[in-house]
Design a protein around this motif. Structure first.
Motif, mmCIF file in Angstrom:
data_model
loop_
_atom_site.group_PDB
_atom_site.id
_atom_site.type_symbol
_atom_site.label_atom_id
_atom_site.label_comp_id
_atom_site.label_asym_id
_atom_site.label_seq_id
_atom_site.Cartn_x
_atom_site.Cartn_y
_atom_site.Cartn_z
ATOM 1 N N ASP A 175 -0.984 -2.049 0.023
ATOM 2 C CA ASP A 175 -2.233 -2.039 -1.640
ATOM 3 C C ASP A 175 -3.325 -1.603 -0.803
ATOM 4 O O ASP A 175 -3.965 -0.038 -0.824
ATOM 5 N N ALA A 228 7.635 3.661 -2.886
ATOM 6 C CA ALA A 228 7.099 2.025 -3.811
ATOM 7 C C ALA A 228 7.584 2.255 -3.931
ATOM 8 O O ALA A 228 7.928 1.157 -5.174
ATOM 9 N N SER A 255 1.565 14.150 1.696
ATOM 10 C CA SER A 255 0.568 14.052 0.722
ATOM 11 C C SER A 255 -0.416 14.770 2.371
ATOM 12 O O SER A 255 -2.267 14.510 1.503
ATOM 13 N N GLY A 256 -0.176 14.973 3.245
ATOM 14 C CA GLY A 256 -1.295 14.548 4.212
ATOM 15 C C GLY A 256 -1.752 14.015 4.654
ATOM 16 O O GLY A 256 -3.270 14.093 5.113
ATOM 17 N N LEU A 266 -3.248 2.525 1.465
ATOM 18 C CA LEU A 266 -2.473 3.010 0.466
ATOM 19 C C LEU A 266 -4.231 3.373 -0.687
ATOM 20 O O LEU A 266 -3.791 4.814 -0.606
ATOM 21 N N ASN A 267 -4.614 3.005 -0.455
ATOM 22 C CA ASN A 267 -5.469 2.793 -1.675
ATOM 23 C C ASN A 267 -6.286 3.941 -0.210
ATOM 24 O O ASN A 267 -6.612 4.580 -0.697
ATOM 25 N N ASN A 306 -4.905 7.325 0.290
ATOM 26 C CA ASN A 306 -4.619 8.403 -1.322
ATOM 27 C C ASN A 306 -6.290 8.884 -1.386
ATOM 28 O O ASN A 306 -6.291 9.759 -1.933
ATOM 29 N N PRO A 333 8.355 10.272 -0.028
ATOM 30 C CA PRO A 333 7.684 9.640 -0.383
ATOM 31 C C PRO A 333 6.998 8.700 -1.774
ATOM 32 O O PRO A 333 6.066 8.006 -2.087
ATOM 33 N N ALA A 334 8.337 8.582 -2.504
ATOM 34 C CA ALA A 334 8.552 8.223 -4.053
ATOM 35 C C ALA A 334 8.784 6.200 -3.638
ATOM 36 O O ALA A 334 9.067 5.770 -4.636
#
Lengths: 315, 440
Positions: free
Chosen positions: B68, B398, B97-98, B71-72, B75, B395-396
């Motif tokens: 959590d 989660a 996502s770079g 990744l927050n 992102n 990437p998906a």
């Protein structure tokens, strides 16, 4: 009353500013004063709300900044409202909400009624009773997991003492039938003191003269309770219900710490589900629609309730 | 100026400057989970600070909140972390996502080759897309699910005799999952040294990834496959194959007959506590805990033994854990971060890493003749790393993980529905996710 401070301020105002303000109406000056607050409100509350509503019609995912965002219309809302899983979380939330409020109001009012009687050690007991609500929900969740432990937990031993059952024969947080009650009990333990304090404020606001008049009319204690105490404390009780209702609708930390939403999805409340959609699955558009639905539900119910509360106050 | 060029320039600059001559001392922040190996890394990194002149700071987050929080951070393009030891499943998202800097040019410039690392760790921690020579991380910490058992209890003559009489074989390290279940059942509720003990602590946690990391150790060995090997994202008949259903039923049976009461939401920490406090005879857990078990006054010093995940009817596999170390693309100190990776990849540093309790993935360390006997669990680690499989690293991931957590927990712990329904439901949800992703 002297106007010296105002005169001082007027004299201290720089000439160019004074010239500008001179021609303004009282209404305009009032607007100048409230504008920063309105701007802050728009920036912090209204803009995010409008942005969330806009996102709810898209398939935007915040963890895929490079992906094209598609306008999906009402698809997110349709998926949410036809998802059995989400209705199950709504049911779990309703169960939690109703039972915590019922128990907290009954126990909280009873405690307030007792504390309101003047007796020795009254203040000490009030302090002891309000201690749980001073703790962090995460801490409370954590130590209730220990209390519920079948092998070492005090809760299981207490139940076993009264029922004769083996303490290790049941698991409050691992059983689908018991887990919803496990979170109700923990929340009730923590937040009943809050309801008690509000009720206590209500009870202490009732003038003694009313009870004295009732005594003169030879009204029984029971009758005094139902015709004086309850009606006059009712607005406070309703306020407590409103506060607890709003708080528990968004309950997250305590339950996550206790059960993680399990077993299965038994204690997955809407706020937990929403967080998973938004910040674990990163379905931003979908979770925005979910948040809008919850917002409308809470806002609608709260509005109806506040109207009822005002009517009770007017009586 | 593109990132590739920037990385090449940075790599070149590093070669020129060397580790000891860093012109500007930087404050680097390394982000990882808060667990025992992280403390070992703090100790190890002192050498880097001394040699490079850079200062190291660490941001460690407990496992249940690690994904959590981090990744927050990624992102949102946050600059908190210069180096990230992210979970193996993040590699797809990190690359697409770079979030991570691609390391191929850097590796080439520095003479770091992935052939020097255990192949499973390269595939699991570094590559995206899987099987392609595109590297986004250096294997940092090899980890795998294995088992710990109370050797001192297993050696009690009265228990050995009773077990032999009941099951017709010696009480010892189980060769199969069925044998493991027998042992768990045998110890369940038994009185040992005046205490009631139980069979096995297994992963059952609902909130993050616990039950998935546990159940896969059984599913793989009963024939579960993530997809059709010949047709990617074709799930029907693989995820919910007959063997997979049988495997899921087995995990539920193990939970029902051989685990401590109240263990409905247990993951690494709870399993360690249960084992060290003498509640259970067996413990499923990642290998990172083994140094701590050995050092524990209650269960260490020869009282515990270790074995790889036992075989099932379809083979012997174990769930891969562990992580690679990546450079965060939002960091303004990428040069210094790359310097750290260069330092970390050195064989002598990797050898020291193993000594301190970190599981090196460098072949030079694990293939050293003295490695297998260097610790009581070293051979088990090697055997386990040879049989690993990992969860999706898409990437998906989660989305895929949460769906599995929900379906498996609902069947195994809550007891809702059947194993077939749980896996059919999983196929349905995973299919929707891949459709949304445009993969099918």
């Amino acid at each position: 009353m002297t106007h010296a401070p105002m005169e001082k301020i007027a004299r201290a105002t720089p000439a160019p500013v004074a010239r500008r303000i001179k021609g303004l109406s009282d209404r305009a000056i009032a607007w100048i004063f409230v504008a920063p607050s309105i701007f802050l409100l728009l920036a912090v509350n209204i803009f995010p709300l409008i942005w969330t509503i806009r996102l709810s019609f898209t398939d935007y995912r915040v963890n895929r900044p490079n992906r094209d965002v598609e306008w999906v219309g009402l698809r997110n809302y349709e998926r949410i409202l036809t998802d059995d899983g989400i209705w199950a979380t709504m049911q779990a939330t309703a169960h939690f909400l109703i039972w915590t409020i019922v128990l907290q109001v009954i126990i909280g009012f009873a405690l307030a009624y007792l504390i309101n009687k003047k007796f020795k050690g009254n203040d000490l007991w009030t302090t002891v009773i309000v201690l749980p609500m001073m703790l962090s929900p995460a801490v409370v969740g954590n130590f209730w997991t220990f209390l519920y432990q079948p092998q070492i937990g005090l809760f299981n031993y207490v139940i076993a003492f009264f029922t004769g059952a083996d303490p290790a024969s049941f698991s409050m947080i691992g059983d689908v039938n018991l887990a919803p009650w496990a979170i109700v009990i923990a929340d009730t333990w923590m937040w009943t003191p809050f309801v008690m304090l509000i009720c206590l404020a209500g009870l202490r606001s009732i003038p003694d003269s009313i009870y004295e008049a009732a005594e003169c009319d030879r009204a029984s204690k029971w009758r005094q309770f139902w015709t004086i105490t309850i009606p006059m404390a009712l607005p406070f009780l309703m306020l407590a219900v409103l506060f607890r209702g709003i708080e528990n609708f968004k309950m997250f930390d305590l339950v996550v710490q206790l059960t993680g939403g399990g077993p299965g999805n038994t204690t997955t409340l809407t706020s937990i589900d929403l967080k998973r959609e938004a910040f674990e699955r990163w379905r931003t558009g979908y979770s925005s629609a979910y948040a809008v639905i919850l917002f409308v539900t809470v806002f609608g119910l709260a509005s109806i309730y506040v109207k009822a509360l005002n009517k009770v106050k007017e009586r | 100026m593109n990132k590739k060029f920037m990385t090449t320039v940075a790599s070149g600059a590093l070669v020129t400057a060397g580790l000891s001559g860093a012109a500007n001392a930087e404050d680097l922040t390394l982000c990882w989970a808060a667990w025992d190996p992280a403390n070992a890394l703090v100790e190890l990194s002192k050498d880097f600070e001394e040699k490079s002149g850079h200062n190291m700071s660490f941001e460690f987050v407990p496992w249940p909140n690690f994904a959590d929080r981090m990744l927050n951070e990624l992102n949102s393009g946050g600059q908190l972390c210069d180096l990230m030891i992210g979970d193996s499943q993040w590699i797809g998202g990190g690359a697409e996502s770079g979030h991570y800097v691609k390391l191929n040019d850097f590796f080439e410039a520095e003479g770091i080759t992935m052939d020097d690392f255990i192949p499973a760790t390269v595939t699991g921690y570094s590559e995206w897309p899987k099987g392609s020579p595109n590297y986004w991380a250096l294997p940092a910490f090899g980890d795998v699910v294995g088992w710990t058992y109370r050797k001192d209890w297993f050696e009690k003559p009265e228990l050995q005799a009773e077990f032999k009489e009941k099951y017709g074989r010696d009480l010892g390290v189980p060769a199969t999952l069925e044998e493991l279940k027998d042992i768990a059942e045998f110890f369940q509720g038994r009185e040992i040294d005046g205490n009631t003990v139980y069979g096995a602590a297994i992963y059952t946690e609902r909130g993050s990834e616990g039950i998935t990391m546990g159940v896969t150790n059984v599913l793989y060995n009963y024939g579960f496959q993530y997809e059709n090997p010949d047709q990617p994202y074709d799930l029907e008949g693989y995820v919910n194959s007959e063997g997979a259903v049988e495997g899921l039923e087995f995990y539920k049976a193990l939970y029902d007959v051989g685990t401590p009461p109240g263990s409905s939401n247990w993951y690494m920490g709870e399993n360690i506590d249960a084992y060290k406090s003498g509640q259970v005879a067996l413990q499923m857990n990642f290998a990172f805990i083994w140094p701590g078990v050995e050092a524990d006054p209650n269960v260490g010093g020869g009282k515990s033994g270790y074995f790889p995940n036992p075989a099932g009817p379809a083979g012997q596999y174990a769930q891969l854990g562990g992580q690679g170390i990546s450079v965060v693309s939002y960091s303004s100190k990428q040069d210094a971060a790359l310097e750290y990776i260069k330092w970390f990849a050195q064989p002598e540093i990797q050898a020291r890493w193993w000594e301190l309790g970190g599981y090196s993935a460098l072949k030079a360390v694990v293939e050293d003749p003295g490695f297998a006997s260097s610790q009581p669990y070293a051979q088990t680690f090697l055997d386990s790393m040879a049989i690993v499989k990992d969860f999706w690293a898409e990437p998906a991931y989660a989305d895929l993980l949460l769906a599995m957590q929900e379906k498996i927990h609902d069947y195994v712990i809550a007891g809702n529905g059947t194993a077939q329904e749980a896996l059919d439901g999983l196929v349905e949800e995973w299919t929707i996710i891949f459709e949304d992703e445009g993969k099918i």
